[in-house]
Design a protein around this motif. Structure first.
Motif, PDB file in Angstrom:
ATOM      1  N   ASN A 196       0.817  -1.202   0.000  1.00  0.00           N
ATOM      2  CA  ASN A 196       0.000   0.000   0.000  1.00  0.00           C
ATOM      3  C   ASN A 196       0.856   1.259   0.000  1.00  0.00           C
ATOM      4  N   PHE A 197       1.973   1.202   0.734  1.00  0.00           N
ATOM      5  CA  PHE A 197       2.888   2.346   0.729  1.00  0.00           C
ATOM      6  C   PHE A 197       3.463   2.530  -0.671  1.00  0.00           C
ATOM      7  N   SER A 198       3.754   1.392  -1.341  1.00  0.00           N
ATOM      8  CA  SER A 198       4.253   1.492  -2.710  1.00  0.00           C
ATOM      9  C   SER A 198       3.175   2.060  -3.633  1.00  0.00           C
ATOM     10  N   ASP A 199       1.895   1.777  -3.324  1.00  0.00           N
ATOM     11  CA  ASP A 199       0.795   2.412  -4.072  1.00  0.00           C
ATOM     12  C   ASP A 199       0.886   3.919  -3.973  1.00  0.00           C
ATOM     13  N   ALA A 200       1.065   4.381  -2.727  1.00  0.00           N
ATOM     14  CA  ALA A 200       1.133   5.829  -2.495  1.00  0.00           C
ATOM     15  C   ALA A 200       2.330   6.432  -3.234  1.00  0.00           C
ATOM     16  N   ILE A 201       3.497   5.763  -3.142  1.00  0.00           N
ATOM     17  CA  ILE A 201       4.691   6.250  -3.845  1.00  0.00           C
ATOM     18  C   ILE A 201       4.454   6.251  -5.354  1.00  0.00           C
ATOM     19  N   ALA A 202       3.827   5.165  -5.856  1.00  0.00           N
ATOM     20  CA  ALA A 202       3.527   5.070  -7.290  1.00  0.00           C
ATOM     21  C   ALA A 202       2.644   6.230  -7.732  1.00  0.00           C
TER      22      ALA A 202
END
Length: 314
Positions: free
Chosen positions: A57-63
């Motif tokens: 989910n954090f990678s979602d935000a970064i993406a």
């Protein structure tokens, strides 16, 4: 002689840029809040799958953050040093996002395998409630970005992050339920491994298109041989060579070519060039063309139809 440049741009975005920016910003906000909730929940519940989901989910935000700024950069007008414009910022952002997904997936795979050998107790109810919250946020994010993902590989990369995460949330709920109902703690690392494999499979299916644009490959929907044949079928064209067909950015094909004009048609060279441009635009939607006209030289050696002449070093 007779170089002609056509620098008309094409807009394929169906959503007002500012409205699109607000959607992406909203999606970033809910994903960051969810990441914090999932990390805290994962630590207190002892669930690796929940922490895996939080990392994703954090990678979602970064993406989404990368996609947001790439959209901003891509809208800058062309300038003397960046004469093709900044549209490829979105393609670069997509590649960055896919690469981070690969790294994340390998890490989750490793953690899942290690947890099989060193199992830890899991609080099933906490896992289920937080994963259910995650699923709601994932669906909100998907709704915000779905229509935009159809026209931008940049947003599509972020959207795929999100879809994989939604499936991850469903899988985490299953893992939590297995702990509650049967006491099966092994389901937690098993689900983590399945999430990582799914992400890798999805990246494999999408990253090729991103790399193709950056490597100046021909658009997949266009057949270079068919385009070359269509050019040579225009009256007055003896042959076409040194043809380069690539994408300026996603869904914006471009072409350069040398056209040999038959001697008897040389006086009509300009109108022949216009006819070629019309064929390229009407049949293949190629709006950015650079055409160099040459008089047929019967004694010159044959030039390659595609690419350059290669001169080897002595």
């Amino acid at each position: 002689m007779g170089q002609h440049h056509d620098h008309k741009g094409h807009s394929h975005t169906h959503i007002d840029p500012d409205a699109g920016d607000m959607r992406v910003a909203g999606a970033i906000g809910v994903n960051l809040l969810l990441t914090v909730a999932q990390v805290i929940g994962g630590i207190f519940s002892g669930s690796l799958a929940l922490i895996a989901d939080a990392l994703h989910n954090f990678s979602d935000a970064i993406a989404l953050i990368i996609a947001f700024f790439a959209r901003k950069i891509a809208r800058r007008p062309a300038d003397p040093r960046m004469s093709f414009g900044y549209g490829r910022a979105e393609v670069v952002a997509a590649l960055v996002n896919y690469t981070t997904l690969i790294v994340l997936s390998v890490y989750l795979l490793y953690e899942g395998v290690m947890r099989f050998f060193e199992p830890e107790p899991v609080n099933g109810w906490m896992v289920v409630w937080i994963a259910a919250l995650a699923l709601i946020v994932d669906l909100i994010t998907a709704a915000l970005t779905y229509s935009m993902s159809k026209d931008s590989m940049n947003i599509r990369a972020a959207f795929i992050h999100n879809v994989a995460d939604a499936l991850g949330s469903v899988a985490v709920i299953v893992a939590g339920a297995a702990v509650i109902l049967f006491g099966w703690t092994w389901v937690d690392p098993a689900v983590t491994i399945l999430i990582s494999i799914y992400i890798l499979w999805h990246v494999k299916s999408e990253i090729g298109e991103t790399i193709r644009v950056l490597m100046l490959g021909a658009p997949p929907e266009l057949n270079p041989e068919e385009v070359a044949t269509a050019i040579e079928q225009v009256d007055g064209i003896a042959s076409a060579h040194h043809i380069h067909l690539w994408s300026m950015q996603e869904r914006e094909p471009a072409l350069t070519a040398h056209l040999e004009i038959a001697a008897q048609a040389w006086s009509e060279a300009d109108s022949i060039r216009v006819a070629v441009k019309e064929v390229l635009k009407s049949r293949f939607d190629i709006g950015h063309t650079t055409l160099e006209l040459e008089l047929v030289n019967p004694i010159s050696k044959a030039s390659p139809r595609f690419g350059h002449d290669h001169v080897q070093d002595a």
